[in-house]
Scaffold this active site. Structure first.
Site, PDB file in Angstrom:
ATOM      1  CG  ASP A   8       1.800   4.980  -3.407  1.00 19.78           C
ATOM      2  OD1 ASP A   8       0.866   5.589  -3.381  1.00 19.78           O
ATOM      3  OD2 ASP A   8       3.084   5.727  -3.273  1.00 19.78           O
ATOM      4  CG  ASP A  10       0.872  11.340  -1.735  1.00 15.37           C
ATOM      5  OD1 ASP A  10       0.767  11.918  -2.422  1.00 15.37           O
ATOM      6  OD2 ASP A  10      -0.379  11.208  -1.139  1.00 15.37           O
ATOM      7  CE  LYS A 152      -1.802   1.984  -1.799  1.00 21.95           C
ATOM      8  NZ  LYS A 152      -0.643   3.017  -2.228  1.00 21.95           N
ATOM      9  CG  ASP A 175       6.324   6.153  -1.251  1.00 23.45           C
ATOM     10  OD1 ASP A 175       5.305   5.888  -1.323  1.00 23.45           O
ATOM     11  OD2 ASP A 175       6.412   7.067  -0.988  1.00 23.45           O
ATOM     12  CG  ASP A 179       2.473   1.136  -2.261  1.00 28.37           C
ATOM     13  OD1 ASP A 179       1.367   0.860  -2.294  1.00 28.37           O
ATOM     14  OD2 ASP A 179       2.947   2.452  -2.067  1.00 28.37           O
TER      15      ASP A 179
END
Length: 227
Positions: A8, A10, A152, A175, A179
């Site tokens: 990821d 951010d 994702k 995070d 995810d």
């Protein structure tokens, strides 16, 4: 051999001020297996990041809505652009704003979903999205309106097939709740310490470090287990 990596952006490759932590550049460049940048950001952001990393352009953008693997040289779309545009029109017609200003660089190049600033009303957004068969995911940085069957994980299935890997061969680091599906799909997953509870609960492990510190710790753990 180290496994392929899905990372990821951010909250994972960044510092708390949202800037990319420069310490992640060399470890990503030197990773001996394919690296896929998997993000909720629109397509140009991970592409540009891969360019600056100096790695092949293997990206999952818009929470799985747009996937590009450089060796295949084709953008593969999984999202619902018509649904997201319908939600945007209805939300604006109801008197709300997206919250990014007139130029709106957050959505300007977004093709399959809609991002709304987190300081905008959430409840009507969820209601409008539901009316159009869409869902809202809070990434901690924006409210993302997307098709319910796109995430994702579905993006990685597309990217992994193009790269010639089973998705379970991957290790993932992230995070946020966007995810979680990815964590459930891959063979091993890490949530960084600043992750939300959904990500932490779903991941195989949680790092002691936050943000890029946690990402680097996750890579160290993978290497240690590989030796």
């Amino acid at each position: 051999m180290v496994p392929p990596l899905a990372a990821d952006i951010d909250g994972t490759l960044t510092r708390p001020d949202k800037s990319i932590d420069p310490r992640v550049f060399d470890p990503i460049r030197k990773w001996e297996a394919p690296v896929v940048i998997a993000t909720g950001k629109s397509f140009p952001y991970p592409v540009g990041l891969c360019e600056f990393f100096g790695i092949p352009l293997n990206v999952i953008a818009e929470n799985g809505g747009a996937v590009y693997v450089e060796s295949v040289d084709e953008v593969l779309y999984n999202g619902d652009p018509e649904g997201s545009r319908a939600v945007e029109r209805a939300y604006l017609d109801a008197g709300y704003e997206l919250g990014w200003g007139a130029v709106d660089p957050v959505n300007r190049w977004r093709e399959t979903e809609l991002a709304v600033a987190r300081d905008q009303p959430l409840e009507p957004l969820v209601e409008i999205a539901d009316e159009h068969g869409m869902v809202v995911v809070d990434t901690g940085y924006a409210y993302h309106v997307k098709a319910p069957d796109v995430d994702k994980a579905s993006g990685l299935e597309t990217a992994a097939a193009a790269l010639g890997y089973d998705p379970e061969a991957f290790v993932a680091v992230g995070d946020s709740e966007n995810d979680a599906e990815l964590f459930e799909l891959v063979g091993r997953s890490f949530a960084v310490e600043n992750a939300d509870e959904t990500a932490k609960r779903t991941a195989d492990g949680v790092t002691e470090g936050a943000f890029a510190d946690g990402f680097l710790q996750a890579l160290d753990r993978v290497r240690e287990s590989d030796t």
